[in-house]
Scaffold this motif. Structure first.
Motif, PDB file in Angstrom:
ATOM      1  N   GLU A  16       0.835  -1.213   0.000  1.00  0.00           N
ATOM      2  CA  GLU A  16       0.000   0.000   0.000  1.00  0.00           C
ATOM      3  C   GLU A  16       0.867   1.260   0.000  1.00  0.00           C
ATOM      4  O   GLU A  16       0.529   2.251  -0.641  1.00  0.00           O
ATOM      5  CB  GLU A  16      -0.936   0.010   1.212  1.00  0.00           C
ATOM      6  CG  GLU A  16      -2.026  -1.045   1.162  1.00  0.00           C
ATOM      7  CD  GLU A  16      -3.131  -0.706   0.158  1.00  0.00           C
ATOM      8  OE1 GLU A  16      -3.030   0.301  -0.565  1.00  0.00           O
ATOM      9  OE2 GLU A  16      -4.103  -1.481   0.093  1.00  0.00           O
ATOM     10  N   ARG A  17       1.980   1.201   0.712  1.00  0.00           N
ATOM     11  CA  ARG A  17       2.844   2.384   0.771  1.00  0.00           C
ATOM     12  C   ARG A  17       3.444   2.669  -0.610  1.00  0.00           C
ATOM     13  O   ARG A  17       3.536   3.828  -1.036  1.00  0.00           O
ATOM     14  CB  ARG A  17       3.952   2.179   1.811  1.00  0.00           C
ATOM     15  CG  ARG A  17       4.655   3.461   2.167  1.00  0.00           C
ATOM     16  CD  ARG A  17       5.242   3.468   3.559  1.00  0.00           C
ATOM     17  NE  ARG A  17       5.882   2.234   3.931  1.00  0.00           N
ATOM     18  CZ  ARG A  17       5.642   1.580   5.073  1.00  0.00           C
ATOM     19  NH1 ARG A  17       4.764   2.020   5.933  1.00  0.00           N
ATOM     20  NH2 ARG A  17       6.285   0.460   5.357  1.00  0.00           N
ATOM     21  N   ILE A  18       3.828   1.638  -1.319  1.00  0.00           N
ATOM     22  CA  ILE A  18       4.369   1.827  -2.679  1.00  0.00           C
ATOM     23  C   ILE A  18       3.287   2.415  -3.595  1.00  0.00           C
ATOM     24  O   ILE A  18       3.536   3.369  -4.339  1.00  0.00           O
ATOM     25  CB  ILE A  18       4.908   0.489  -3.241  1.00  0.00           C
ATOM     26  CG1 ILE A  18       6.201   0.101  -2.518  1.00  0.00           C
ATOM     27  CG2 ILE A  18       5.153   0.589  -4.745  1.00  0.00           C
ATOM     28  CD1 ILE A  18       6.676  -1.307  -2.815  1.00  0.00           C
ATOM     29  N   LEU A  19       2.071   1.868  -3.513  1.00  0.00           N
ATOM     30  CA  LEU A  19       0.998   2.361  -4.387  1.00  0.00           C
ATOM     31  C   LEU A  19       0.639   3.806  -4.037  1.00  0.00           C
ATOM     32  O   LEU A  19       0.399   4.633  -4.930  1.00  0.00           O
ATOM     33  CB  LEU A  19      -0.235   1.465  -4.265  1.00  0.00           C
ATOM     34  CG  LEU A  19      -0.045   0.000  -4.690  1.00  0.00           C
ATOM     35  CD1 LEU A  19      -1.343  -0.770  -4.515  1.00  0.00           C
ATOM     36  CD2 LEU A  19       0.439  -0.101  -6.124  1.00  0.00           C
ATOM     37  N   GLY A  20       0.611   4.102  -2.757  1.00  0.00           N
ATOM     38  CA  GLY A  20       0.302   5.475  -2.340  1.00  0.00           C
ATOM     39  C   GLY A  20       1.368   6.453  -2.786  1.00  0.00           C
ATOM     40  O   GLY A  20       1.079   7.559  -3.265  1.00  0.00           O
ATOM     41  N   ARG A  21       2.601   6.036  -2.643  1.00  0.00           N
ATOM     42  CA  ARG A  21       3.716   6.893  -3.072  1.00  0.00           C
ATOM     43  C   ARG A  21       3.696   7.058  -4.610  1.00  0.00           C
ATOM     44  O   ARG A  21       3.982   8.138  -5.127  1.00  0.00           O
ATOM     45  CB  ARG A  21       5.031   6.265  -2.608  1.00  0.00           C
ATOM     46  CG  ARG A  21       6.237   7.121  -2.841  1.00  0.00           C
ATOM     47  CD  ARG A  21       6.236   8.374  -1.991  1.00  0.00           C
ATOM     48  NE  ARG A  21       7.314   9.261  -2.408  1.00  0.00           N
ATOM     49  CZ  ARG A  21       7.310  10.568  -2.198  1.00  0.00           C
ATOM     50  NH1 ARG A  21       6.322  11.148  -1.561  1.00  0.00           N
ATOM     51  NH2 ARG A  21       8.332  11.301  -2.602  1.00  0.00           N
ATOM     52  N   ALA A  22       3.346   5.985  -5.315  1.00  0.00           N
ATOM     53  CA  ALA A  22       3.253   6.062  -6.781  1.00  0.00           C
ATOM     54  C   ALA A  22       2.176   7.062  -7.192  1.00  0.00           C
ATOM     55  O   ALA A  22       2.343   7.793  -8.180  1.00  0.00           O
ATOM     56  CB  ALA A  22       2.961   4.685  -7.370  1.00  0.00           C
ATOM     57  N   ALA A  23       1.083   7.097  -6.446  1.00  0.00           N
ATOM     58  CA  ALA A  23       0.015   8.058  -6.769  1.00  0.00           C
ATOM     59  C   ALA A  23       0.533   9.486  -6.632  1.00  0.00           C
ATOM     60  O   ALA A  23       0.230  10.359  -7.464  1.00  0.00           O
ATOM     61  CB  ALA A  23      -1.177   7.826  -5.846  1.00  0.00           C
ATOM     62  N   ILE A  24       1.335   9.724  -5.603  1.00  0.00           N
ATOM     63  CA  ILE A  24       1.916  11.069  -5.418  1.00  0.00           C
ATOM     64  C   ILE A  24       2.884  11.371  -6.557  1.00  0.00           C
ATOM     65  O   ILE A  24       2.872  12.456  -7.149  1.00  0.00           O
ATOM     66  CB  ILE A  24       2.621  11.148  -4.048  1.00  0.00           C
ATOM     67  CG1 ILE A  24       1.573  11.061  -2.932  1.00  0.00           C
ATOM     68  CG2 ILE A  24       3.454  12.426  -3.934  1.00  0.00           C
ATOM     69  CD1 ILE A  24       2.164  10.829  -1.560  1.00  0.00           C
ATOM     70  N   GLN A  25       3.710  10.394  -6.894  1.00  0.00           N
ATOM     71  CA  GLN A  25       4.684  10.609  -7.974  1.00  0.00           C
ATOM     72  C   GLN A  25       3.979  10.831  -9.311  1.00  0.00           C
ATOM     73  O   GLN A  25       4.430  11.629 -10.132  1.00  0.00           O
ATOM     74  CB  GLN A  25       5.649   9.423  -8.079  1.00  0.00           C
ATOM     75  CG  GLN A  25       6.601   9.281  -6.901  1.00  0.00           C
ATOM     76  CD  GLN A  25       7.600  10.424  -6.807  1.00  0.00           C
ATOM     77  OE1 GLN A  25       7.449  11.468  -7.445  1.00  0.00           O
ATOM     78  NE2 GLN A  25       8.621  10.253  -5.981  1.00  0.00           N
ATOM     79  N   ARG A  26       2.883  10.154  -9.502  1.00  0.00           N
ATOM     80  CA  ARG A  26       2.136  10.329 -10.755  1.00  0.00           C
ATOM     81  C   ARG A  26       1.638  11.768 -10.870  1.00  0.00           C
ATOM     82  O   ARG A  26       1.732  12.385 -11.929  1.00  0.00           O
ATOM     83  CB  ARG A  26       0.970   9.347 -10.805  1.00  0.00           C
ATOM     84  CG  ARG A  26       0.207   9.381 -12.095  1.00  0.00           C
ATOM     85  CD  ARG A  26      -0.977   8.437 -12.101  1.00  0.00           C
ATOM     86  NE  ARG A  26      -1.778   8.669 -13.291  1.00  0.00           N
ATOM     87  CZ  ARG A  26      -2.645   9.665 -13.423  1.00  0.00           C
ATOM     88  NH1 ARG A  26      -2.826  10.501 -12.423  1.00  0.00           N
ATOM     89  NH2 ARG A  26      -3.313   9.824 -14.548  1.00  0.00           N
ATOM     90  N   ARG A  27       1.123  12.279  -9.771  1.00  0.00           N
ATOM     91  CA  ARG A  27       0.649  13.670  -9.810  1.00  0.00           C
ATOM     92  C   ARG A  27       1.810  14.638  -9.991  1.00  0.00           C
ATOM     93  O   ARG A  27       1.702  15.647 -10.681  1.00  0.00           O
ATOM     94  CB  ARG A  27      -0.132  13.984  -8.523  1.00  0.00           C
ATOM     95  CG  ARG A  27      -1.511  13.349  -8.502  1.00  0.00           C
ATOM     96  CD  ARG A  27      -2.371  13.941  -7.403  1.00  0.00           C
ATOM     97  NE  ARG A  27      -1.895  13.607  -6.070  1.00  0.00           N
ATOM     98  CZ  ARG A  27      -2.238  12.504  -5.413  1.00  0.00           C
ATOM     99  NH1 ARG A  27      -3.059  11.644  -5.954  1.00  0.00           N
ATOM    100  NH2 ARG A  27      -1.769  12.262  -4.213  1.00  0.00           N
ATOM    101  N   THR A  28       2.930  14.328  -9.351  1.00  0.00           N
ATOM    102  CA  THR A  28       4.106  15.192  -9.477  1.00  0.00           C
ATOM    103  C   THR A  28       4.587  15.231 -10.925  1.00  0.00           C
ATOM    104  O   THR A  28       4.909  16.293 -11.462  1.00  0.00           O
ATOM    105  CB  THR A  28       5.250  14.675  -8.571  1.00  0.00           C
ATOM    106  OG1 THR A  28       4.749  14.535  -7.250  1.00  0.00           O
ATOM    107  CG2 THR A  28       6.436  15.626  -8.585  1.00  0.00           C
TER     108      THR A  28
END
Ligand code: CP
Length: 378
Positions: A16-28
């Motif tokens: 979940e932490r990887i997916l959550g961080r990926a969501a932030i990176q995607r927006r970035t």
């Protein structure tokens, strides 16, 4: 442990932490300043913007050793590493001392001695990344080994599917707030299950996230899957794995259908290519039995006209290019987690499994390609 070798070595909190961080990176990535590429693909030093604003891996060296062809995985790892400010180094096995007889262990030790901090590795032999991990004192990432595992593909598929289902059903971003969990969802994977590392890793993450996963193909290609279903029923009771050779049963009511690449040279066990197409090709017409708005996925590369029609592969249901695009933020999140991006430096993926009381991850499957690695164990 400090590597990403397969998804079953991750705790669910780490996933979940990887997916959550990926969501932030995607927006970035999408919000990159004007004049800077949203998804930098330049080969060369990281952009000044990346270095200044988001270079948590500056000074880190990431090696890319691909002993099998790859477009999506290799390039998205390279982009992801550069986006984070790391330097990347491509090691071409065909022009390395491996061809002079150097062992994988010696190659890996050499790469560590040269100062690489991470090694992203694809190999035709199942278990090879586990061998590399024994001899490399940095982080090893499995980018696909034999028929066995492809953990970052499974992570990006889950990331893509959650987001797409949430968008389809009018929910918030399915990864950022957890609303995209797959409980109650039905997903089918159709094709050459026997030779698919993508399907094996996806089975773990999709079932762990609560999906009812149907795997479907000609019987000879389902070998070993009943045993895996029994294993997952014990280890991952939140979801379910159903094995069938009946495409209608697999597709009926499905929220998403993933087709796998079918290779002509593997058409053994009774079916001709024409028979496979007649019985198992995924088409818009066949998806009429699925849930309305059923999505289509494929890890690529796609054989249009074999496992899927051209119209479906490029049509509005298709997430194929979305899967490709998700590879960058998801692999950024993986590299950050391993090399110390948003996590404290040196923190290791996989260390929370024991804390969650999960059993040790399963050993690599043994297939024809493990013979020369008979000492592999973990
Ligand atoms: N899905 C996938 O692994 O594609 P590549 O072989 O192009 O990396």
């Amino acid at each position: 442990m400090k590597h990403l070798l397969d998804v079953d070595e991750l705790s669910w909190a780490e996933t979940e932490r990887i997916l959550g961080r990926a969501a932030i990176q995607r927006r970035t990535l999408a919000a990159a300043p004007a004049g800077q590429p949203a998804e930098p693909v330049a080969v060369g030093p990281a952009t000044a913007w990346a270095a200044a604003a988001m270079a948590p891996l500056a000074g880190r060296r990431v090696g890319l050793l691909f002993a099998e062809p790859s477009t999506r995985t290799r390039l998205s790892f390279e982009i992801a590493a550069r986006q984070l400010g790391a330097e990347t180094f491509v090691i071409d096995p065909g022009h390395s001392s491996l061809v002079k007889g150097e062992t994988l262990a010696d190659t890996v030790r050499t790469l560590a001695a040269l100062g690489l901090h991470a090694l992203v590795m694809r190999h035709h032999r199942a278990g090879a990344p586990w061998v590399a991990a024994r001899y490399f004192n940095g982080a090893v990432v499995n980018a696909g080994d034999g028929w066995h595992a492809h953990p970052t593909q499974a992570l990006l598929d889950l990331f893509t599917l959650r987001r797409a289902l949430a968008a389809r059903d009018g929910l918030a971003d399915g990864t950022a707030d957890g609303s995209g969990r797959l409980a109650g969802r039905k997903v089918a994977i159709v094709g050459d299950l026997l030779h698919s590392r993508v399907a094996r890793s996806n089975a773990w993450t999709l079932v762990a996230d609560g999906a009812e996963l149907r795997v479907c193909g000609p019987r000879p290609w389902l070998r070993g899957w009943d045993e895996l279903a029994a294993e997952l029923a014990v280890k991952l009771p939140s979801g379910r794995l159903i094995v069938t050779d009946d495409l209608s049963a697999a597709i009926g009511g499905a929220d998403a259908v993933m087709a796998l690449r079918v290779q002509k040279e593997r058409m053994r066990g009774g079916l001709s290519l024409a028979e496979y197409v007649a019985r198992y090709q995924v088409t818009d017409e066949r998806l009429s039995a699925a849930r309305p708005g059923c999505l289509f996925m494929h890890p690529g590369p796609v054989n249009e006209g074999i496992e899927v029609t051209h119209a479906l592969a490029v049509g509005p249901r298709s997430l194929v290019l979305e899967q490709v695009a998700s590879g960058v933020p998801v692999r950024m999140a993986v590299l950050e987690a391993l090399l110390g991006g948003d996590e404290p430096t040196g923190r290791s993926i996989g260390t929370e499994r024991a804390a969650e009381g999960l059993a040790p991850a399963s050993a690599p499957v043994v297939d024809q390609s493990t013979r020369d690695l008979s000492s592999v164990s973990r």
